[in-house]
Motif scaffolding. Structure first.
Motif, PDB file in Angstrom:
ATOM      1  N   ASN A 142      22.686 -27.320  30.208  1.00 55.36           N
ATOM      2  CA  ASN A 142      23.000 -28.496  29.402  1.00 55.36           C
ATOM      3  C   ASN A 142      22.553 -29.807  30.067  1.00 55.36           C
ATOM      4  O   ASN A 142      23.335 -30.752  30.209  1.00 55.36           O
ATOM      5  N   ARG A 190      20.799 -33.513  30.680  1.00 53.89           N
ATOM      6  CA  ARG A 190      20.508 -34.701  29.879  1.00 53.89           C
ATOM      7  C   ARG A 190      19.074 -35.179  30.108  1.00 53.89           C
ATOM      8  O   ARG A 190      18.460 -35.770  29.233  1.00 53.89           O
ATOM      9  N   ARG A 240      21.211 -27.491  18.904  1.00 53.14           N
ATOM     10  CA  ARG A 240      21.172 -28.934  18.706  1.00 53.14           C
ATOM     11  C   ARG A 240      22.415 -29.647  19.233  1.00 53.14           C
ATOM     12  O   ARG A 240      22.470 -30.873  19.240  1.00 53.14           O
ATOM     13  N   THR A 241      23.429 -28.902  19.679  1.00 50.37           N
ATOM     14  CA  THR A 241      24.643 -29.540  20.193  1.00 50.37           C
ATOM     15  C   THR A 241      24.522 -29.898  21.669  1.00 50.37           C
ATOM     16  O   THR A 241      25.397 -30.569  22.215  1.00 50.37           O
ATOM     17  N   ALA A 275      23.152 -31.604  25.291  1.00 46.74           N
ATOM     18  CA  ALA A 275      22.925 -32.999  25.665  1.00 46.74           C
ATOM     19  C   ALA A 275      21.445 -33.389  25.637  1.00 46.74           C
ATOM     20  O   ALA A 275      21.126 -34.577  25.525  1.00 46.74           O
ATOM     21  N   TRP A 309      19.403 -33.269  23.355  1.00 46.33           N
ATOM     22  CA  TRP A 309      19.018 -33.874  22.082  1.00 46.33           C
ATOM     23  C   TRP A 309      19.603 -35.272  21.878  1.00 46.33           C
ATOM     24  O   TRP A 309      19.399 -35.883  20.838  1.00 46.33           O
ATOM     25  N   GLN A 310      20.290 -35.777  22.881  1.00 43.04           N
ATOM     26  CA  GLN A 310      20.845 -37.126  22.831  1.00 43.04           C
ATOM     27  C   GLN A 310      19.975 -38.070  23.659  1.00 43.04           C
ATOM     28  O   GLN A 310      19.505 -37.705  24.726  1.00 43.04           O
ATOM     29  N   ASP A 311      19.748 -39.262  23.174  1.00 46.02           N
ATOM     30  CA  ASP A 311      19.034 -40.311  23.914  1.00 46.02           C
ATOM     31  C   ASP A 311      17.557 -39.965  24.142  1.00 46.02           C
ATOM     32  O   ASP A 311      17.211 -38.826  24.428  1.00 46.02           O
ATOM     33  N   ARG A 325      12.059 -36.876  22.021  1.00 42.36           N
ATOM     34  CA  ARG A 325      12.094 -35.449  22.310  1.00 42.36           C
ATOM     35  C   ARG A 325      10.929 -34.730  21.622  1.00 42.36           C
ATOM     36  O   ARG A 325      10.527 -35.089  20.514  1.00 42.36           O
ATOM     37  N   LEU A 368      15.446 -34.064  14.919  1.00 39.16           N
ATOM     38  CA  LEU A 368      15.742 -34.651  16.228  1.00 39.16           C
ATOM     39  C   LEU A 368      14.526 -34.724  17.137  1.00 39.16           C
ATOM     40  O   LEU A 368      14.562 -35.406  18.162  1.00 39.16           O
TER      41      LEU A 368
END
Length: 222
Positions: A58, A60, A94-95, A97, A99-101, A104, A123
């Motif tokens: 996971n 970031r 997709r849950t 990390a 896919w955040q910030d 991609r 995303l």
């Protein structure tokens, strides 16, 4: 077409493992090495990990230090490098990390493209590399996108693919002072046919001591 400079970055135990068998990520590195890795991220245009690493660890994959992010913006670059993942099957969660910030990008094969688009098409940009994942074609596409420096952070299947195809320009190995010793734990690379075989020696560029961790920089192509 100019391909990116490819840096493989990994932390290993003295016996060559990158993790133990537990579900939680095993902390091989230390604060000094994490900061050193953060600097390498800040100098990169893109960071790549395999889809299995996203599911297991996971990550970031962001530049943590505010001054480094600010320096990138001043230089006209995005605050964070482009985040890239590879999946042959298109199996993406997709849950996580990842896919955040930041921006991609997903590389996959023809048979996994539809599944990847269904999972994360809103995303990320999803690119098919053909019947199978061709890492040379991947680098060609990144080069066409303006990526000059690619940092590859794992896992073992991805590192093995780059090394067995002779695509790594630099290898950064942080060696942690511990032994894992679990036969089924993941290693830095998997068995493969590597260019030159066992007789081939990499060029050792330098060794850096970061607390109790030794960081070795090798240039395979010299």
């Amino acid at each position: 077409m100019i391909r990116p400079h490819v840096l493989l970055s990994v932390a290993v135990s003295l016996d060559g493992y990158i993790d133990d068998r537990d579900e939680q990520r095993f902390p091989l590195s230390n604060a000094e090495d994490f900061d050193h890795v953060d600097q390498a991220r800040a100098e990169s245009d893109a960071i790549l990990v395999g889809a299995a690493t996203i599911r297991r660890d996971n990550p970031r994959l962001l530049v943590r230090h505010a001054d480094r992010r600010a320096a990138r913006v001043v230089a006209g670059r995005p605050e964070h490098p482009l985040k890239v993942t590879v999946t042959g099957s298109g199996d993406l969660d997709r849950t996580r990390a990842f896919w955040q910030d930041g921006d991609r990008l997903v590389y996959t094969a023809e048979h996994g493209h539809g599944r990847a688009v269904a999972a994360v098409g809103d995303l990320a940009d999803v690119v098919s590399l053909g019947p199978s994942v061709d890492f040379g074609a991947l680098l060609d596409d990144l080069g066409a996108r303006g990526v000059d420096r690619l940092m590859v952070e794992g896992g073992g299947t991805v590192h093995t693919a780059f090394l067995s195809a002779g695509l790594a320009d630099e290898v950064r190995v942080a060696v942690a002072p511990m032994l894992i010793g679990q036969v089924t734990a993941p290693r830095f690379v998997n068995p493969a046919e590597f260019p030159g075989g066992p007789a081939r020696r990499f060029h050792l560029e330098d060794v850096t001591k970061l607390g109790d961790v030794a960081v070795l920089r090798y240039f395979p192509k010299r």
